[in-house]
Each structure stands twice: as C-alpha cells, then as structure tokens.
Write a protein that holds these residues in place. Structure first.
Motif, PDB file in Angstrom:
ATOM      1  N   THR A  54       0.809  -1.217   0.000  1.00  0.00           N
ATOM      2  CA  THR A  54       0.000   0.000   0.000  1.00  0.00           C
ATOM      3  C   THR A  54       0.846   1.273   0.000  1.00  0.00           C
ATOM      4  OG1 THR A  54      -1.823  -1.098   1.123  1.00  0.00           O
ATOM      5  CG2 THR A  54      -1.735   1.285   1.291  1.00  0.00           C
ATOM      6  N   ILE A  56       1.349   5.594   0.213  1.00  0.00           N
ATOM      7  CA  ILE A  56       0.959   6.529   1.263  1.00  0.00           C
ATOM      8  C   ILE A  56      -0.511   6.908   1.121  1.00  0.00           C
ATOM      9  CG2 ILE A  56       3.306   7.439   1.508  1.00  0.00           C
ATOM     10  CD1 ILE A  56       2.435   9.866  -0.119  1.00  0.00           C
ATOM     11  N   PRO A  57      -1.216   7.144   2.227  1.00  0.00           N
ATOM     12  CA  PRO A  57      -2.633   7.513   2.158  1.00  0.00           C
ATOM     13  C   PRO A  57      -2.844   8.826   1.408  1.00  0.00           C
ATOM     14  CG  PRO A  57      -2.052   6.817   4.380  1.00  0.00           C
ATOM     15  CD  PRO A  57      -0.762   6.966   3.626  1.00  0.00           C
ATOM     16  N   ASP A  78      -6.882  13.158   2.142  1.00  0.00           N
ATOM     17  CA  ASP A  78      -6.939  13.562   3.541  1.00  0.00           C
ATOM     18  C   ASP A  78      -7.021  12.355   4.466  1.00  0.00           C
ATOM     19  OD1 ASP A  78      -6.815  15.467   5.522  1.00  0.00           O
ATOM     20  OD2 ASP A  78      -8.984  15.824   5.561  1.00  0.00           O
ATOM     21  N   GLY A  79      -6.339  11.268   4.065  1.00  0.00           N
ATOM     22  CA  GLY A  79      -6.283  10.070   4.888  1.00  0.00           C
ATOM     23  C   GLY A  79      -7.454   9.136   4.742  1.00  0.00           C
ATOM     24  N   GLU A 116      -8.451   7.632   1.947  1.00  0.00           N
ATOM     25  CA  GLU A 116      -8.072   6.532   1.055  1.00  0.00           C
ATOM     26  C   GLU A 116      -6.677   6.043   1.463  1.00  0.00           C
ATOM     27  OE1 GLU A 116      -8.616   7.925  -2.943  1.00  0.00           O
ATOM     28  OE2 GLU A 116     -10.672   8.570  -2.541  1.00  0.00           O
ATOM     29  N   ASP A 117      -6.660   5.111   2.397  1.00  0.00           N
ATOM     30  CA  ASP A 117      -5.411   4.641   2.986  1.00  0.00           C
ATOM     31  C   ASP A 117      -5.117   3.185   2.630  1.00  0.00           C
ATOM     32  OD1 ASP A 117      -7.480   3.584   4.449  1.00  0.00           O
ATOM     33  OD2 ASP A 117      -6.757   4.250   6.409  1.00  0.00           O
ATOM     34  N   GLN A 118      -5.675   2.729   1.539  1.00  0.00           N
ATOM     35  CA  GLN A 118      -5.416   1.378   1.042  1.00  0.00           C
ATOM     36  C   GLN A 118      -5.445   1.439  -0.476  1.00  0.00           C
ATOM     37  OE1 GLN A 118      -5.015  -1.548   2.916  1.00  0.00           O
ATOM     38  NE2 GLN A 118      -4.587  -2.688   1.038  1.00  0.00           N
TER      39      GLN A 118
END
Length: 504
Positions: free
Chosen positions: A407, A409-410, A413-414, A416-418
């Motif tokens: 994965t 980096i997100p 604004d975090g 979508e972290d996958q």
C-alpha cells in the motif's frame, strides 16, 4: 484487400479476454446486445430515483473522496459530473499506446455493461461509437495507485467531453476537433455519469487482458526454446518422465513435461544412450517444475482478470433488482495484484533458467561444444558478448519481479489509505515479458547454432525441428563475427506476433 474487423457483442458475461484483445489490436467493432441495454436502463432508473428524491449516494448527491461529507445541490448534480473528470485528469508521463487506450475503453464499457454503474444508456452507446470510429483519447501512463484508475480514466473522459487531446486517423489533435472528424458529439453527461466514467480499474484490467494474451504465446515459445536447447545440449530427457513426476505431482509439472515430450517426439535424443550425462544442471532438469509453476501462475492471473472483466467494480454499485445504491470496496484489487505479482516472480524463475541454459550451451566444459559456439577459432568472439546481454536482461527481470503492490501513502486527507498499485504491477510485468521474450529468442538462436555445430538438424523432434527451421528462416548461422543484436530483435518480434510452430 483487407478483411473487415470482427464484431464483439457486449452481452452476459460482458466480454472475454479475447474480446478485449480483438478490440484493442484488431479494431473489432462493438455492438451492444438488447439484454445489456435493458440492464443499463434498469440500473439507470435506480439512479434517477435517488437523484429525484435527493437520497444520499456517493458521487451522485455527495462529493467524492474526502468530500463525501459534502451534499450537492440539486442544480449542481450535472455540472459536478463535468468537473469530475476535469479535476482528476492529473496523469503525467508518456502517453499510453493506441492499443492500450482501446483496451481501457473496451474494459470500461464491459464494466458498464455488467449493470452496476448506473450510467446513462447514451454514454454506453457513445463510448462504443467512439471506439468504432477510431477516436482515441491521449492518456498519460502515470498517476494511478490502483484504487480505481481515476487519472487515466479522467483523461479518457475529458477527451470524450471535447477537452484535452485525442488521436484520430493517426494524427493527434485537440479532442473536440477529433470528435468532429470522427462524426461524434461530445458526451452529454447526466447525474453520476462523470463519476461512472472514472470509478473503475479499467487501465489495470485492460493491461492484464493484453498481457494474458502475450504470456500465453510466450509460454509456448519458451517451451520450444527449452526443447531446442535440450536437443543441442544432448540433455537427459528422463527429467520429463511422467512416472517420476507423478511421485510428487506439483502444480503443472506433469502437463509441462507431457508437452515437452510432444515437442521432442521423433527426436534422436529420446533414444537409449543419446544423453551425454546421467544428470544435467538444474536449469535443465527442473524445467517441468519451473514451467509448471509458471503455467499455474498464469492460470491464477487469468482467473483473477476474468473476475474483474466480467463484474462491476463500481463504487457505489447499483443493484437494480433491489432498487439500491450501496457503497463498498469492490474496486480493491489486492487479490488481483497478488496473482500478478506471483506471476512476475514465476516469469523471473523462467528467465533465470533460460539465461543459465544459454550460458551453459556456450561453455565447452558443459556442452562439449566450441567455446562461445564459434568454429572459427578463439580469435573470433562468436557468442561471447551475447552473455552480457543475457546477464543484463536476467538481472533487470529479477529487479522488476520485486513486489511493488504494498500500500502506498494515504491520500484524500487520509480517507483513502489502502491501494493496490495495480497499474504499476501490470506495467512492470509487461517489462518482464518483453525481456523474457528477448532471452527466449537468444536461447533459440544459440541452440540452433549448437545444433548446426553438432550436425544434427535432421534428427530433431517434430516441434523442436519446426522451431529450428523457424529460427533459420529468420537468422543465418553465425560464421564470421557480425552484429547479432538485430538477429535477436528480429526473432523476438516474430515470436511476439507468431503462433508457436509445432511441426514443419
């Protein structure tokens, strides 16, 4: 006189890998079946009801990504959709090749035909018409992390709206001009349509379709290369004995050995005492095991690709039979990319074995042949510097086989972290395939040279003999030193385009 392109009818299931290849590489025309039209209309009715009642639905009545908490005003539902591809056209790098763009558009159409996108029926018809007319958006190759191929599809979508650039008739021009020359109108977007254009993994899946086709062909050629090297090295064919392989039937090895026995049928190598050794180096002996693992990995990657091609990965998904629009994460390609990462590593194992066998057939201590396969004395280079090319190709393949799908980096604004990095996984697999094709071509040419030196061309098996003659139809035996790079490239190009020879 050229034959008219074939026609692909989108139906249930929406498309096959062969359909996508035909559309991408043979300019097959697309027709939309009545059942697909009905499915698209039914899903669109659900979208229209949600919009009319102002029900919460991601990308329809809300913003996207971190903007999911923003409700859209009724008078902004359409203009928002026009902004979606514009704002996400952030790709960079070299433009995708024509066939890659056609494949991506075809895969997106197949996804829409599955019925989960809720797109307006006119968008499906317009995209099919664009492909049939030869309208191809200019799409940068970099910018997607594989949590839907937003950037590539956004460039596609904005070109269909008349923005950016497109290729038509072999010429790149402003997209609006290309639409006019093709006799097309810019897309007329309704609510959700802009989102439906971009929210899919169409670049990744289309790359996979083309690669499955290429790898199937390369697999067969690589087995011919193994067999021809066995002939030239005078290797022991007990490595292909089914009785031994059945004692531990690892994935694919018995089928691969059976195919190698077919290729070698009729060869003097199968006679008692023809082999020079009781046991050969492992790059020879392990061919059924290594290529068996390769065949198993190809089958898994094909199955993963078919799942994506015949399904709806849209988020949200429209369930017409339930009258619902549901948010989910079916766009995640973890299982898909793990299959392709595994295939890349299987290709790397085959590349190493191919490289090692090619080196060994040039070594007098291993092959009992003149060093570097030259009969004109050691003041000639023969195949000596070819070893550098072989070593470089194998090293690059090994590097490319390293995983890239962990994965990133997100983003957003975090929220979508996958992500799967699917486009890069497929792109590096394509680079592996290109390099392995060169290695196979080099092994074929070196083995043909060795057969000439041994004076055994008339004692080969049906398949290995056909491979030898194919090589010799394109590449002359090496006498005096010459530039061999053109030979390798000519043969590699030929095996990329030619079905494997089986007899002749």
């Amino acid at each position: 006189m050229t034959n008219a392109p074939a026609t692909v009818v989108l139906k249930t299931p929406p498309a096959t890998i062969e359909d996508i290849v035909a559309i991408a590489r043979a300019d097959a025309r697309i027709e939309i079946s009545p059942e697909v039209e009905q499915r698209v209309v039914a899903a669109r009715a659900v979208v229209d009801r949600y919009a009319e009642l102002n029900l919460p639905a991601y990308g329809l009545t809300t913003g996207l990504g971190a903007g999911v908490d923003t409700r859209l005003a009724a008078d902004d539902l359409v203009t928002f959709q026009i902004r979606v591809p514009q704002a996400r056209a952030v790709g960079v790098g070299a433009a995708l090749p024509r066939e890659a763009v056609r494949a991506m558009m075809a895969v997106r159409l197949a996804g829409m035909a599955a019925g989960g996108s809720g797109v307006s029926p006119r968008i499906v018809k317009s995209m099919a018409a664009a492909l049939n007319a030869g309208f191809h958006p200019v799409v940068p190759s970099l910018g997607s992390i594989g949590a839907a191929d937003l950037a590539p599809l956004a460039h596609m979508g904005r070109a269909l709206l008349g923005y950016g650039e497109a290729e038509f008739g072999g010429e790149v021009m402003p997209a609006l001009e290309a639409l006019k020359r093709a006799g097309l109108e810019p897309l007329d977007l309704g609510p959700k349509d802009g989102h439906a254009l971009v929210v899919a993994n169409s670049l990744s899946v289309s790359q996979a379709c083309l690669l499955v086709h290429d790898i199937d062909r390369l697999f067969d050629w690589s087995l011919l290369s193994v067999a021809l090297n066995f002939e030239a090295f005078r290797a022991n064919t007990t490595a292909f004995d089914d009785r031994a392989l059945a004692a531990r039937p690892a994935f694919g090895q018995r089928a691969v050995a059976a195919r190698l026995r077919e290729i070698l049928a009729g060869s003097s190598l199968l006679e008692e005492g023809a082999a020079r050794r009781l046991q050969d180096p492992l790059s020879y002996r392990c061919a059924p095991q290594v290529w068996g693992a390769f065949s198993h990995a190809v089958a898994e990657a094909r199955e993963a690709t078919l799942i994506e091609l015949s399904s709806s990965g849209d988020n949200p998904v429209v369930l017409a039979s339930e009258g619902l629009i549901l948010s989910h994460a079916n766009f995640d390609l973890t299982a898909f990319v793990l299959a392709w990462e595994r295939l890349g590593q299987a290709l790397a194992h085959c590349a190493a074995a191919t490289a090692y066998r090619t080196m060994k057939i040039m070594s007098p201590g291993m092959s009992d042949l003149p060093r570097f396969l030259t009969t004109m004395g050691q003041n000639r280079a023969g195949f000596a510097t070819v070893q550098k090319t072989v070593s470089a190709l194998e090293a690059e393949i090994r590097h490319l086989a390293a995983p890239v799908s962990l994965t990133p980096i997100p983003v957003a604004d975090g929220v979508e972290d996958q992500a799967s990095m699917a486009p890069r996984v497929l792109a590096k697999t394509a680079e592996i395939v290109e390099r392995l094709r060169y290695l196979v071509a080099i092994e074929l040419i070196a083995s043909a040279q060795a057969m000439d030196i041994r004076g055994l061309p008339d004692q080969m098996g049906s398949g290995s003999g056909a491979a030898y003659r194919f090589v010799r139809s394109l590449v002359e035996p090496l006498g005096e030193d010459r530039a061999q790079g053109p030979d390798f490239m000519r043969l590699a190009d030929a095996i990329a385009l030619s079905a494997p020879v089986t007899r002749g």
